[in-house]
Design an enzyme around this catalytic site. Structure first.
Site, mmCIF file in Angstrom:
data_model
loop_
_atom_site.group_PDB
_atom_site.id
_atom_site.type_symbol
_atom_site.label_atom_id
_atom_site.label_comp_id
_atom_site.label_asym_id
_atom_site.label_seq_id
_atom_site.Cartn_x
_atom_site.Cartn_y
_atom_site.Cartn_z
ATOM 1 N N HIS A 351 0.829 -1.204 0.000
ATOM 2 C CA HIS A 351 0.000 0.000 0.000
ATOM 3 C C HIS A 351 0.864 1.255 0.000
ATOM 4 O O HIS A 351 0.586 2.226 -0.706
ATOM 5 C CB HIS A 351 -0.906 0.013 1.237
ATOM 6 C CG HIS A 351 -1.984 -1.025 1.178
ATOM 7 N ND1 HIS A 351 -2.780 -1.327 2.261
ATOM 8 C CD2 HIS A 351 -2.392 -1.837 0.185
ATOM 9 C CE1 HIS A 351 -3.640 -2.279 1.922
ATOM 10 N NE2 HIS A 351 -3.417 -2.600 0.669
ATOM 11 N N ARG A 494 -5.962 -4.946 -18.368
ATOM 12 C CA ARG A 494 -5.499 -6.311 -18.114
ATOM 13 C C ARG A 494 -6.350 -6.939 -17.023
ATOM 14 O O ARG A 494 -6.601 -6.314 -15.988
ATOM 15 C CB ARG A 494 -4.026 -6.295 -17.694
ATOM 16 C CG ARG A 494 -3.435 -7.678 -17.495
ATOM 17 C CD ARG A 494 -1.936 -7.590 -17.251
ATOM 18 N NE ARG A 494 -1.629 -6.925 -15.996
ATOM 19 C CZ ARG A 494 -0.386 -6.583 -15.620
ATOM 20 N NH1 ARG A 494 0.636 -6.827 -16.427
ATOM 21 N NH2 ARG A 494 -0.174 -5.981 -14.462
ATOM 22 N N ASP A 617 8.622 -9.961 -17.381
ATOM 23 C CA ASP A 617 8.465 -11.393 -17.111
ATOM 24 C C ASP A 617 9.075 -12.249 -18.212
ATOM 25 O O ASP A 617 9.625 -13.315 -17.940
ATOM 26 C CB ASP A 617 6.984 -11.748 -16.925
ATOM 27 C CG ASP A 617 6.529 -11.546 -15.494
ATOM 28 O OD1 ASP A 617 7.380 -11.652 -14.586
ATOM 29 O OD2 ASP A 617 5.345 -11.281 -15.270
ATOM 30 N N ARG A 627 13.924 -11.595 -10.735
ATOM 31 C CA ARG A 627 14.465 -10.238 -10.710
ATOM 32 C C ARG A 627 14.379 -9.589 -9.339
ATOM 33 O O ARG A 627 15.031 -8.575 -9.092
ATOM 34 C CB ARG A 627 13.748 -9.367 -11.748
ATOM 35 C CG ARG A 627 12.263 -9.151 -11.502
ATOM 36 C CD ARG A 627 11.665 -8.319 -12.632
ATOM 37 N NE ARG A 627 10.265 -7.998 -12.418
ATOM 38 C CZ ARG A 627 9.251 -8.748 -12.826
ATOM 39 N NH1 ARG A 627 9.501 -9.875 -13.451
ATOM 40 N NH2 ARG A 627 8.002 -8.384 -12.603
ATOM 41 N N CYS A 664 4.916 -3.449 -23.287
ATOM 42 C CA CYS A 664 4.450 -2.693 -22.114
ATOM 43 C C CYS A 664 5.322 -2.905 -20.885
ATOM 44 O O CYS A 664 4.951 -2.524 -19.783
ATOM 45 C CB CYS A 664 2.999 -3.059 -21.778
ATOM 46 S SG CYS A 664 2.759 -4.787 -21.317
#
Length: 741
Positions: A351, A494, A617, A627, A664
């Site tokens: 958050h 998405r 990814d 990563r 992207c």
């Protein structure tokens, strides 16, 4: 043995200086291995220097020195492997140093100390008896040397620059800032002494004031963000307010005080008791609630112990340093007074990290040891672009960073002046630049400032800011707002992409290898009740225009595409029937993240309307590198020639099969990556808002036809480092080097 290893490494890591750490190391290792001598040699320049010993003459410390080509210690460093000898004096490389008086020692065992492929020194144990050290002893010394490498490296850096502490962390929100530290929570532990009181009424009053103050803060924050129409953030506070009710933790605090405990003790006792109970529960959702209990407990304790620290009205801008910045702390700060965030814990999708990015505040997470370093009120430089925190920088360093900040601002202003102009190369090649987004806050201004639309709207962000799955109507409201803000420009949404490094607190997924596990479309297809609700909400939000495009994440086989399309058709026809009118069917696409689909693009093209390459990814899976794992993160390289060849082949296949394709991932927002992608033929790139103006500026100064030769040269290289150097030289030759800073 494990306990000995842990005790030694922890003691060394906790030492205040290098000298005391090394003395402690040799004495404790000598005892643990029941040997007669233990010494450590550190590499200084080109020489190994005896830096501490328990067994040789102390006066030899700092005087015994040898090159890597001298002695057995030098041989260990040279070979970067351990040496175990029954009689060291019989070895051809044996060299005796009279000032150390080591002639009485025969048995010799030494292990190199290596940090990230660099030799730091050699750890040695010796004994008078002629004998080989056992395999267990050799394994112990090797393990100890490996575990000590980072601690010794950090202590050496501290010794070399005692007034400049340098911390490393993970960037959660980019940017650079200079300000003094405000440490919150570092001085307070949840575990407080058990103190009995006689004036119960006074303690009840203190506690009630603290609880009410906490409630008021949470309520006002909810109202503030609701007025600013940052609705996703509002939901963070609602569940926390409920925990302070009399029927929940608030009532338990009060009950403890009525039994004679001080207010501070009461909050501590209740919090610790419930945290222990919740962490032992099998239900993963309930386990996660322990974090909420801890956050609220610390918050009320701070109001009781140091209420003057809770106003968050510093006289000057500050960099907040805390264990884990919950969203309420960040939200309370006046926006012009909070210029940076540093935390010991937290994730890039916590958050706090989400809110930091929404506020445009540089943030670094996972900074180990920062709370115990005594940096409160000290001047800091936070360079979140590189995950660096500098404490008490020199005037020269401050001047350098101020110049860097000024230069960066000047460059951004220069880039921004052209943002309303189309991203078109010198020879007329138009490149579509889209935004990656997840929060509604500030999205309106971002869309207005030069983007061609939203190339990736991460629907998981609103899910992550809830305490439960959002309903269909709640999702419709959010998606409709996104489409309206986009003002007729295309929006690629998405579907829910959780798992891996993006957990939902109310739907935890516990897996040994989450990046290869139950995530993305796999989760959605296993829960059609959730998937259909999301698809219906998306279609309903975009029913009256062709703006909406739906993107499926983490697709690994054709059957997943077919199943998803079946659910899309079901949702579409259900809505058409429910609404009693014709509605527009959105285009559907998939993410190219799993390498296997690179070889099935012909079949993919027959099923979907477009694809989007998720370079992050895809790189991770092609290189088999997590990563987010610091031990192997240096191997993660999106400029690896193999990755570039895969991207080029994907672009060619998509062109061959008339399949629209975009990129992207982070690569699409980096100047070097953009140059290579455009050279491959990609003309749709989606990036974070901070990269948009810079990339537009760059593209307007290069020729598309000139980039082909550069790409061909890059594809012949053997490493990502060579690729970067090649493109940097290209930029410098065209006076574009500043764009890489």
């Amino acid at each position: 043995m494990l306990k000995m290893l842990r005790d030694i490494t922890q003691a060394v890591a906790a030492a205040q200086d290098l000298h005391s750490a090394l003395d402690m190391l040799v004495s404790r290792t000598k005892i643990a291995m029941k040997t007669q001598c233990c010494s450590i040699y550190l590499l200084e320049g080109e020489q190994l220097v005896l830096s501490a010993t328990d067994g040789l003459l102390r006066s030899a410390v700092g005087r015994v020195k040898m090159s890597l080509s001298e002695g057995l210690v030098g041989l260990v460093a040279e070979r970067e492997e351990p040496i175990n000898l029954a009689d060291a004096q019989q070895h051809a490389r044996f060299k005796q140093f009279e000032e150390a008086e080591e002639a009485s020692f025969r048995a010799f065992l030494a292990a190199p100390i290596i940090y990230q492929k660099r030799i730091l020194g050699v750890l040695v144990v010796q004994q008078a008896d002629t004998r080989l050290f056992s395999e267990g002893e050799e394994a112990f010394l090797m393990t100890l040397a490996a575990q000590l490498a980072m601690a010794i490296r950090n202590l050496r850096k501290k010794a070399e620059a005692p007034d400049l502490l340098h911390f490393k962390g993970i960037s959660a929100a980019n940017g650079i800032a200079i300000a003094h530290a405000l440490v919150i929570g570092g001085q307070i532990e949840l575990e407080q002494p058990d103190v009995k009181v006689t004036d119960i009424k006074a303690e009840q009053t203190r506690l009630n004031h603290a609880i009410e103050a906490c409630k008021d803060t949470l309520c006002s924050l909810s109202q503030r963000f609701d007025q600013e129409e940052e609705h996703e953030v509002v939901s963070i506070f609602s569940a926390l307010q409920l925990l302070l009710d009399n029927a929940s933790l608030g009532g338990e605090y009060i009950k403890e005080v009525t039994e004679g405990w001080s207010a501070v003790s009461a909050v501590s006792r209740v919090s610790l008791r419930y945290i222990e109970e919740f962490t032992q529960m099998k239900d993963l959702y309930l386990k996660e609630r322990a974090g909420d209990i801890r956050d609220l407990g610390l918050r009320v304790l701070r109001l009781l112990i140091e209420p003057e620290r809770m106003g968050f009205e510093p006289d000057v801008p500050v960099i907040l340093v805390t264990k884990e910045a919950d969203a309420t702390i960040l939200a309370e700060f006046p926006r012009h007074k909070l210029v940076g965030i540093v935390t010991e814990q937290g994730g890039v999708n916590s958050h706090a990290a989400i809110l930091a990015r929404a506020l445009g505040v540089p943030a670094i997470i996972g900074v180990e040891g920062v709370l115990t370093a005594g940096i409160d009120k000290k001047l800091l430089i936070i360079n979140a672009n590189r995950g660096q925190l500098l404490v008490s920088p020199t005037p020269t360093l401050i001047a350098e960073y101020r110049n860097l900040i000024s230069a960066e601002k000047a460059l951004q202003q220069r880039y921004a002046r052209e943002l309303t102009l189309p991203a078109e190369t010198i020879d007329g090649k138009r490149i579509q630049l889209y935004l990656n987004a997840g929060l509604l806050s500030s999205l309106e201004s971002e869309i207005a400032e030069g983007s061609d639309g939203v190339g990736l709207y991460r629907t998981e962000i609103p899910f992550m800011l809830q305490q439960r799955f959002p309903s269909e109507s709640e999702q419709v409201k959010v998606y409709r707002q996104v489409l309206e803000i986009a003002g007729g420009k295309p929006v690629v949404m998405r579907t829910l992409d959780v798992g891996g490094d993006k957990p939902l607190s109310y739907f935890p997924i516990n897996e040994e290898n989450p990046f290869l596990g139950w995530r993305g479309i796999r989760l959605s297809l296993d829960h059609p009740e959730l998937f259909l609700v999301q698809l219906r909400a998306m279609i309903q939000a975009g029913a009256d225009s062709d703006q909406l495009h739906i993107l499926l994440p983490m697709v690994s086989n054709l059957d997943e595409i077919d199943q998803a399309i079946t659910y899309l058709e079901q949702a579409y026809f259900e809505l058409k029937s429910d609404l009693g009118k014709d509605i527009i069917r959105p285009k559907i696409g998939i993410m190219i993240e799993v390498p296997a689909l690179l070889y099935q693009l012909a079949e993919v093209a027959r099923r979907v309307d477009f694809v989007s390459v998720g370079s992050n990814d895809l790189t991770q899976y092609m290189l088999a590198v997590d990563r987010n794992n610091p031990r192997v993160s240096t191997l993660y390289d999106c400029y690896h020639p193999g990755i570039l060849r895969a991207l080029k082949r994907a672009r060619f296949d998509c062109w061959q099969y008339h399949l629209p394709v975009s990129v992207c991932g982070e690569l699409a927002g980096e100047p070097i990556g953009v140059i290579l992608l455009v050279a491959m033929g990609y003309d749709q790139l989606s990036m974070n808002q901070g990269s948009l103006a810079r990339i537009n500026y760059l593209l307007r100064r290069v020729s598309h036809s000139d980039l082909s030769e550069l790409l061909e040269m890059a594809l012949t290289l053997t490493s990502g480092l060579q690729v970067r150097e090649l493109v940097r030289d290209y930029f410098e030759s065209r006076e574009l080097g500043a764009i890489l800073n």
